[in-house]
Design an enzyme around this catalytic site. Structure first.
Site, PDB file in Angstrom:
ATOM      1  N   ASP A 103       0.834  -1.199   0.000  1.00  0.00           N
ATOM      2  CA  ASP A 103       0.000   0.000   0.000  1.00  0.00           C
ATOM      3  C   ASP A 103       0.870   1.252   0.000  1.00  0.00           C
ATOM      4  O   ASP A 103       0.588   2.230  -0.701  1.00  0.00           O
ATOM      5  CB  ASP A 103      -0.919  -0.029   1.222  1.00  0.00           C
ATOM      6  CG  ASP A 103      -1.769   1.217   1.336  1.00  0.00           C
ATOM      7  OD1 ASP A 103      -2.591   1.460   0.438  1.00  0.00           O
ATOM      8  OD2 ASP A 103      -1.613   1.960   2.330  1.00  0.00           O
TER       9      ASP A 103
ATOM     10  N   GLU B 106      -1.929  -5.407  -3.648  1.00  0.00           N
ATOM     11  CA  GLU B 106      -0.998  -4.635  -2.824  1.00  0.00           C
ATOM     12  C   GLU B 106       0.126  -5.519  -2.302  1.00  0.00           C
ATOM     13  O   GLU B 106       1.295  -5.108  -2.255  1.00  0.00           O
ATOM     14  CB  GLU B 106      -1.744  -3.974  -1.670  1.00  0.00           C
ATOM     15  CG  GLU B 106      -2.651  -2.839  -2.112  1.00  0.00           C
ATOM     16  CD  GLU B 106      -3.493  -2.276  -0.988  1.00  0.00           C
ATOM     17  OE1 GLU B 106      -4.103  -1.209  -1.180  1.00  0.00           O
ATOM     18  OE2 GLU B 106      -3.545  -2.901   0.098  1.00  0.00           O
TER      19      GLU B 106
END
Length: 226
Positions: free
Chosen positions: A49, A121
């Site tokens: 992320d 992610e």
């Protein structure tokens, strides 16, 4: 268990062959099947992320050197939101290679927005750890493609735009209804249906009701303005 051939095919779609295949395996391992000896992808998701955020923030600043922070922020959010990550995950067939427990497989885990977004992610983090930031940046920008060029439009408040469109057609504003909720209390996923007075509707899902409403409005707006 995914075969070496399936993982190699996924690497080809991703555009990167891992020097350390264990990183990719971990990135694809959901908590529903993890053990102490086989950790889940949650820590990689946390890192990925941040890597994604850095790449997108820099790309936006370089792409529009005159944009103010107030213009860049909604564009950034549109590029890194879970819906966008899940959309890209579907494009590269990430769901096909996710390692899931039986309960998740039986309930359509390979298609769930949250699992796909989180998985992508985690894969980004694995890329970063395997080959460094520049390789991760190259893969990310290639996967996101022309979304960077379209993001100024994508970042608009979809609910507001849909309401304005409906009013221009002489309609009342669309309505929003919760269709379902899945996931644990600490990480719920809401499914919300947006409906126009003429009956046309679409559903969106996200980890908050507000985001799910925006997702539903965005999908419906795309359909009615084609």
């Amino acid at each position: 268990m995914k075969t070496a051939r399936e993982l190699a095919a996924f690497e080809a779609r991703l555009g990167h062959s891992f020097s350390d295949p264990a990183l990719l395996i971990r990135a694809l391992t959901h908590s529903s099947i993890s053990t102490e000896q086989r950790p889940s992808n949650e820590r990689l998701e946390f890192l990925g992320d941040r890597v994604l955020g850095l790449v997108m923030a820099q790309a936006l600043m370089q792409g529009d050197r005159k944009a103010a922070e107030g213009q860049l922020a909604p564009r950034f959010n549109a590029l890194v939101r879970k819906e966008t990550c899940a959309e890209i995950a579907r494009e590269i067939g990430l769901g096909e290679v996710l390692r899931l427990g039986k309960s998740e497989r039986m309930t359509g885990g390979r298609r769930k927005l949250a699992l796909l977004g989180d998985g992508l992610e985690a894969v980004i983090a694995a890329l970063y750890l395997d080959a460094g930031l520049e390789v991760a940046r190259e893969v990310i920008l290639r996967l996101w493609g022309d979304r960077l060029d379209r993001v100024a439009d994508d970042a608009r408040d979809a609910k507001t735009v849909l309401q304005e469109w409906a009013q221009a057609q002489g309609m009342a504003p669309p309505t929003y209804k919760v269709e379902g909720r899945t996931g644990p209390d600490h990480a719920p996923v809401f499914v919300i249906r947006a409906t126009l007075p003429d009956g046309r509707s679409s559903t969106g899902e996200a980890t908050s009701k507000r985001a799910a409403e925006q997702a539903a409005a965005r999908i419906l707006l795309d359909e009615v303005t084609r």
